[in-house]
Enzyme design. Structure first.
Site, PDB file in Angstrom:
ATOM      1  N   LYS A 199       0.840  -1.200   0.000  1.00 17.71           N
ATOM      2  CA  LYS A 199       0.000   0.000   0.000  1.00 17.71           C
ATOM      3  C   LYS A 199       0.875   1.250   0.000  1.00 17.71           C
ATOM      4  O   LYS A 199       1.918   1.292   0.657  1.00 17.71           O
ATOM      5  CB  LYS A 199      -0.921  -0.030   1.233  1.00 17.71           C
ATOM      6  CG  LYS A 199      -1.956   1.078   1.268  1.00 17.71           C
ATOM      7  CD  LYS A 199      -2.894   0.933   2.468  1.00 17.71           C
ATOM      8  CE  LYS A 199      -3.912   2.047   2.526  1.00 17.71           C
ATOM      9  NZ  LYS A 199      -4.844   1.897   3.677  1.00 17.71           N
TER      10      LYS A 199
ATOM     11  N   SER B 149      -9.907   2.357   2.804  1.00 15.16           N
ATOM     12  CA  SER B 149      -8.954   3.050   1.956  1.00 15.16           C
ATOM     13  C   SER B 149      -8.008   2.112   1.203  1.00 15.16           C
ATOM     14  O   SER B 149      -7.379   2.518   0.235  1.00 15.16           O
ATOM     15  CB  SER B 149      -8.125   4.013   2.816  1.00 15.16           C
ATOM     16  OG  SER B 149      -7.310   3.276   3.739  1.00 15.16           O
TER      17      SER B 149
ATOM     18  N   SER C 118     -10.513   0.044   7.064  1.00 17.59           N
ATOM     19  CA  SER C 118      -9.899   0.164   5.741  1.00 17.59           C
ATOM     20  C   SER C 118      -9.198  -1.081   5.226  1.00 17.59           C
ATOM     21  O   SER C 118      -8.711  -1.091   4.096  1.00 17.59           O
ATOM     22  CB  SER C 118      -8.914   1.341   5.714  1.00 17.59           C
ATOM     23  OG  SER C 118      -9.607   2.551   5.762  1.00 17.59           O
TER      24      SER C 118
END
Length: 491
Positions: free
Chosen positions: A76, A154, A178
């Site tokens: 990420k 997210s 998330s």
């Protein structure tokens, strides 16, 4: 089956038997990433680094090789990676390439993992649909009509990449859901560990008392393997817990006979879709069939969780994001003649931050201001303590894990909620934020499809530091559900 479609456990075994090389495995993933461009999951590809790491993994096969030797992962964009763009999907960090490595990525590389590149996400992890990213929307590989669907947020890029077999697994972060919400939207497994189990050092901060990194994988076994490599004490993180990391994979016995599973009555939300209710009932039956005792419990302060979260998280965000001022790194606005330092701050932050980040910074600054600190921030902190106490009392009464829905719906279309009241988007976190406020471990497991053919997940919440037990419960649920569906390839 193509090599990129393997789980970590399957690839580890194939590599160990010499049926596959790390270079072959990495090349299969790089080819899939090239073909997967329409998903917009990978935003900074690192093929040269990946192949170098794969060759090194092949060279040290056998004794002494790490637990993830030769396993290709996506990272990420919130994790700082040395010499590789680490932008947190924000224009304000454009051009930022750290001179250091986050603790999590350092541990993964020490375990022999291969980094394929950086993954899309909501800007500074603020969002539930991956629509606030400076890279544009990540797209869910699941498709049932003409719409492009959200992969959730997210960690939307991580979820899309794992579900589409662009990588074997990925890292995510979870501040209010998330990891778990995008995992549920894409039919994969995502675990948020206990706060303090995984180091936050080198991860771009959103809300420091809530953020926690974790794995996003194709199976519960893979989640156990990857979490074992990510977890551990880190003296560089003052909130990192100095407690031993058990063998999470060895804990997957599949035996939960006599375990108590709590069903919180407050999670039966008004207007909950019948499909979610039916899925939840099916989950209870599956765990009961495996020998668990199902008990009703009360978590009375649940209804206050969302408002408390959306006071505490923006307050911490406004403090953490104050460092992005156009002086030290990242974006700096072009100044006009006569502009002073205040003009530079204002223009830089107005240009660099997207609308959702600006909204949360303003909310956070407001609730921390002198006249409102007690009315909002302090009150939210007291509510948080009550929410944690609810869970403590349930676990003290002998509950081993708690079963809830993961999300209030399946994946929705990109753009469908963008112009709606932001509170409607925030409601996506209704089942997940309590876990962050209480610092507990939570996992989302894919259990079935809705009437449209989109994946739905259930969430299990565990005792503090009992990721081993939580993963075992999830393993039983996964096995009973038998979820093997994959998105039809359209990209």
């Amino acid at each position: 089956m193509n090599a990129n479609e393997l789980t970590i456990a399957e690839a580890r075994d194939a590599l160990g038997r010499g049926e596959l090389s790390a270079v072959d495995l990495t090349m299969a993933c790089l080819t899939a990433i090239d073909a997967g461009t329409p998903l917009n999951a990978f935003v900074h590809a690192t093929p040269e680094i990946a192949l170098d790491q794969a060759r090194a993994a092949d060279a040290c096969r056998g004794a002494g090789a790490g637990a993830l030797n030769g396993i290709p992962l996506g990272i990420k964009d919130l994790f700082c990676t040395r010499g590789v763009a680490s932008q947190a999907a924000s224009n304000i960090l454009k051009g930022f390439k750290p001179e250091y490595e986050s603790t999590v990525t350092s541990k993964l590389f020490e375990a022999g993992a291969v980094m394929l590149g950086k993954l899309n996400m909501d800007e500074f992890a603020m969002g539930s649909s991956n629509e606030t990213s400076c890279y544009g929307d990540a797209v869910n590989p699941w498709k049932v009509d003409d719409r492009r669907l959200t992969p959730g947020g997210s960690s939307g890029g991580s979820a899309a990449a794992v579900a589409a077999d662009l990588c074997l697994a990925a890292t995510g972060t979870d501040t209010g859901g998330s990891i778990r919400q995008p995992a549920a939207f894409t039919g994969i497994v995502g675990i948020k560990p206990t706060y303090g189990r995984v180091s936050r050092w080198g991860i771009v901060a959103f809300a420091s008392s809530l953020d926690q990194a974790g794995p996003m994988t194709k199976s519960v076994r893979d989640a156990a393997i990857l979490l074992g490599a990510m977890a551990g004490h880190d003296p560089k993180d003052s909130t990192s817990a100095d407690i031993p990391v058990p063998d999470f994979e060895a804990a997957l016995t599949g035996d939960i006979r006599g375990r108590k599973i709590g069903i919180p009555r407050e999670y039966r939300m008004e207007g909950m879709p019948a499909e979610i209710e039916a899925l939840w009932a099916r989950g209870r039956e599956m765990l009961a069939d495996a020998g668990a005792e199902i008990v009703d419990i009360s978590l009375p302060h649940t209804k206050y969780a969302l408002p408390a979260y959306y006071v505490i998280a923006p307050a911490e965000a406004s403090s953490n994001l104050a460092r992005y001022d156009g002086v030290r790194y990242g974006h700096r606005a072009r100044l006009g003649q006569g502009d002073g330092i205040v003009d530079m701050y204002e223009k830089t932050r107005a240009e660099g931050f997207g609308k959702e980040v600006q909204r949360r910074v303003m909310i956070g600054t407001y609730v921390l201001s002198a006249g409102f600190y007690d009315a909002y921030y302090n009150r939210a902190r007291k509510v948080r303590a009550l929410i944690k106490r609810d869970f403590d009392e349930a676990f003290a009464a002998g509950v081993d894990a708690i079963l809830t829905p993961a999300t209030p719906s399946s994946a929705f279309g990109l753009g469908e909620m963008a112009d709606a009241d932001p509170v409607a988007m925030y409601l996506n976190d209704v089942f997940t934020v309590t876990v962050n406020l209480a610092g507990l471990p939570g996992i989302s497991v894919p259990v079935g499809l809705d009437a449209k053919g989109l994946p739905l997940g259930l969430q299990l919440i565990g005792r503090p530091w009992d990721e081993a037990g939580l993963l075992n419960h999830a393993h039983v649920l996964e096995r009973a559900a038998g979820f093997v569906e994959k998105p039809r390839k359209w990209w």
